[in-house]
Design a protein around this motif. Structure first.
Motif, PDB file in Angstrom:
ATOM      1  N   ARG A 119       0.814  -1.226   0.000  1.00 29.99           N
ATOM      2  CA  ARG A 119       0.000   0.000   0.000  1.00 29.99           C
ATOM      3  C   ARG A 119       0.846   1.275   0.000  1.00 29.99           C
ATOM      4  O   ARG A 119       0.311   2.375  -0.086  1.00 29.99           O
ATOM      5  CB  ARG A 119      -0.927   0.068   1.240  1.00 29.99           C
ATOM      6  CG  ARG A 119      -1.682  -1.199   1.596  1.00 29.99           C
ATOM      7  CD  ARG A 119      -2.560  -1.692   0.466  1.00 29.99           C
ATOM      8  NE  ARG A 119      -3.476  -0.707  -0.074  1.00 29.99           N
ATOM      9  CZ  ARG A 119      -4.756  -0.607   0.268  1.00 29.99           C
ATOM     10  NH1 ARG A 119      -5.255  -1.416   1.174  1.00 29.99           N
ATOM     11  NH2 ARG A 119      -5.533   0.294  -0.288  1.00 29.99           N
ATOM     12  N   THR A 120       2.148   1.135   0.169  1.00 34.71           N
ATOM     13  CA  THR A 120       2.999   2.330   0.268  1.00 34.71           C
ATOM     14  C   THR A 120       3.022   3.092  -1.058  1.00 34.71           C
ATOM     15  O   THR A 120       3.274   2.504  -2.111  1.00 34.71           O
ATOM     16  CB  THR A 120       4.452   1.947   0.655  1.00 34.71           C
ATOM     17  OG1 THR A 120       4.398   1.115   1.807  1.00 34.71           O
ATOM     18  CG2 THR A 120       5.284   3.182   0.958  1.00 34.71           C
ATOM     19  N   LYS A 121       2.760   4.410  -0.970  1.00 36.08           N
ATOM     20  CA  LYS A 121       2.743   5.237  -2.177  1.00 36.08           C
ATOM     21  C   LYS A 121       3.929   6.207  -2.216  1.00 36.08           C
ATOM     22  O   LYS A 121       4.397   6.578  -3.287  1.00 36.08           O
ATOM     23  CB  LYS A 121       1.439   6.064  -2.222  1.00 36.08           C
ATOM     24  CG  LYS A 121       0.270   5.291  -2.797  1.00 36.08           C
ATOM     25  CD  LYS A 121       0.392   5.272  -4.297  1.00 36.08           C
ATOM     26  CE  LYS A 121      -0.431   4.354  -5.126  1.00 36.08           C
ATOM     27  NZ  LYS A 121      -1.412   3.498  -4.646  1.00 36.08           N
ATOM     28  N   ALA A 122       4.358   6.647  -1.033  1.00 33.06           N
ATOM     29  CA  ALA A 122       5.379   7.706  -1.033  1.00 33.06           C
ATOM     30  C   ALA A 122       6.237   7.651   0.220  1.00 33.06           C
ATOM     31  O   ALA A 122       5.835   7.081   1.239  1.00 33.06           O
ATOM     32  CB  ALA A 122       4.695   9.076  -1.119  1.00 33.06           C
ATOM     33  N   ILE A 123       7.418   8.249   0.111  1.00 30.82           N
ATOM     34  CA  ILE A 123       8.272   8.487   1.278  1.00 30.82           C
ATOM     35  C   ILE A 123       8.357  10.002   1.429  1.00 30.82           C
ATOM     36  O   ILE A 123       8.546  10.719   0.436  1.00 30.82           O
ATOM     37  CB  ILE A 123       9.698   7.915   1.090  1.00 30.82           C
ATOM     38  CG1 ILE A 123       9.651   6.446   0.695  1.00 30.82           C
ATOM     39  CG2 ILE A 123      10.525   8.094   2.372  1.00 30.82           C
ATOM     40  CD1 ILE A 123      11.022   5.850   0.340  1.00 30.82           C
ATOM     41  N   MET A 124       8.218  10.474   2.662  1.00 32.54           N
ATOM     42  CA  MET A 124       8.265  11.918   2.902  1.00 32.54           C
ATOM     43  C   MET A 124       9.436  12.277   3.839  1.00 32.54           C
ATOM     44  O   MET A 124       9.288  12.287   5.058  1.00 32.54           O
ATOM     45  CB  MET A 124       6.944  12.388   3.514  1.00 32.54           C
ATOM     46  CG  MET A 124       6.898  13.878   3.737  1.00 32.54           C
ATOM     47  SD  MET A 124       5.396  14.383   4.576  1.00 32.54           S
ATOM     48  CE  MET A 124       4.275  14.463   3.203  1.00 32.54           C
ATOM     49  N   PRO A 125      10.622  12.520   3.271  1.00 29.71           N
ATOM     50  CA  PRO A 125      11.727  12.974   4.124  1.00 29.71           C
ATOM     51  C   PRO A 125      11.510  14.428   4.557  1.00 29.71           C
ATOM     52  O   PRO A 125      11.013  15.237   3.773  1.00 29.71           O
ATOM     53  CB  PRO A 125      12.947  12.865   3.208  1.00 29.71           C
ATOM     54  CG  PRO A 125      12.420  12.833   1.816  1.00 29.71           C
ATOM     55  CD  PRO A 125      10.995  12.388   1.846  1.00 29.71           C
TER      56      PRO A 125
END
Ligand SMILES: Cc1ncc(COP(=O)(O)O)c(C=O)c1O
Length: 380
Positions: A119-125
């Motif tokens: 389900r992961t769509k994005a990484i937000m650093p």
């Protein structure tokens, strides 16, 4: 009182804002908006800029650009402002957390892969307090799992990762121009991207999803997140002097670090060899064995006329999310420790060397009276 922060506004800010008032271009149309978008995007090395009303809105719009289904996930640090988690939740997706890195206090990249699901769509650093995240590891994971990288560069105007500016390091990046940011528009924010489709979607989301083909006919849910021409005018004036402002922040950071170097009980901000830290705020962590939490230390500084702020309380510790059944049994020891032991010192752009000396001397003096300095077993 030495304030924790003060914006540096000059004659040009007044002149450009006055031009809006004189000409009547005071809302979200007017020449300064497009100009600010273009020039900020160029400064950060991105193609498109979409100015919005604040940094929280920028994050919400950025996540809204993705093709999302309910239950999708965005991986982010727990050690950040609540805006990051809100941006996910208001888009109907779940924030999935990782702990902070003990050195830079940015997201611990070694924890990201184990949190990736179908389900992961994005990484937000999030570039915390002006220090960039380890973007190389994040890109590697994003490529491997086909994820979008949404940079939160609100605190990192002018910071660099391997010579490239923060805000130009993701698929989409987000900025705040709140009054305590390195350049300010009072309230304000921006979304940057190289992707034309994302830019188009961001422009639409910021402006109620008005359609081009038929006025007042809506097929998607939008927001009024528009920036005013007056704000953009102030932004242009600030941008014209950004090199001076970034240099001043770095001087403040380096001056504090020289004065506080090797002071027992105090952990100072770092600058990794691959990074340019802009020390948005000069943040320090008190070692746990000094027997004093940041809140007490801050009170002591306040008694001596020195204003400070505590660190973020992690997203996983926020009661509002526990009430929603989120993050209840999750533990992130680094974020929990720095949330209790961390504070930032006066870091405003108007700060003088005399004031930095005064603050540093008081920090040392309070530490000298702490349980740590009187404990023989710990010190000597
Ligand atoms: C890392 C980070 N992201 C987002 C925001 C939100 O920006 P704003 O206050 O403009 O909504 C902030 C605000 O300080 C921030 O520090």
């Amino acid at each position: 009182m030495i304030p924790v922060n003060e914006p540096l506004l000059g004659v040009k800010e007044f002149q450009y804002a006055a031009e809006c008032l004189k000409t009547g271009w005071i809302s979200s149309a007017g020449k300064f908006i497009g100009d600010f978008e273009e020039r900020w995007a160029e400064y950060c090395g991105m193609k498109y800029g979409v100015a919005v009303s604040n940094g929280t809105a920028a994050l919400q719009v950025a996540i809204g650009c993705l093709d999302l289904k309910p239950g999708d996930e965005v991986i982010m640090p727990t050690f950040t402002i609540i805006s990051c988690a809100l941006a996910a939740i208001y888009n109907g997706v779940k924030p999935v957390l990782v702990d902070a890195d003990p050195g830079t206090w940015t997201m611990d990249v070694s924890q990201i892969e184990s949190r990736i699901t179908s389900r992961t769509k994005a990484i937000m650093p999030v570039h915390i307090y002006g220090h960039p995240c380890d973007m190389e590891s994040i890109w590697e994971l994003a490529r491997k799992y086909n994820l979008t990288v949404i940079e939160d560069a609100a605190e990192a105007h002018g910071a660099e990762h391997k010579g490239k500016r923060c805000g130009g390091l993701g698929d989409i990046s987000c900025f705040s121009f709140y009054a305590n940011k390195i350049i300010t528009t009072g309230e304000g924010g921006m979304v940057l991207t190289n992707n034309e489709e994302f830019a188009e979607k961001a422009r639409s989301l910021r402006n109620l999803c008005f359609r081009q083909d038929r006025r007042f006919y809506h097929t998607e849910l939008g927001h009024n997140f528009r920036m005013t021409n007056i704000q953009a005018a102030i932004g242009i004036a600030q941008l014209e002097r950004i090199d001076e402002l970034v240099q001043k922040k770095r001087w403040i950071g380096q001056t504090y670090s020289e004065k506080l170097d090797n002071v027992p009980g105090l952990i100072l901000p770092v600058e990794e060899p691959w990074a340019k830290n802009v020390y948005w705020m000069y943040a320090v962590v008190l070692e746990e064995n000094i027997g004093m939490e940041a809140i007490e230390f801050m009170e002591r500084l306040r008694e001596h006329g020195i204003d400070t702020r505590p660190f973020f309380l992690g997203i996983h510790e926020q009661p509002v999310f526990h009430k929603m059944g989120l993050f209840k049994n999750e533990r992130y020891p680094v974020a929990e420790m720095i949330a209790r032991q961390g504070l930032y010192l006066p870091s405003g752009l108007t700060l003088k060397e005399k004031q930095i000396n005064e603050v540093a001397d008081m920090v040392i003096s309070i530490l000298n009276t702490s349980a740590y300095s009187t404990s023989e077993t710990v010190l000597y």
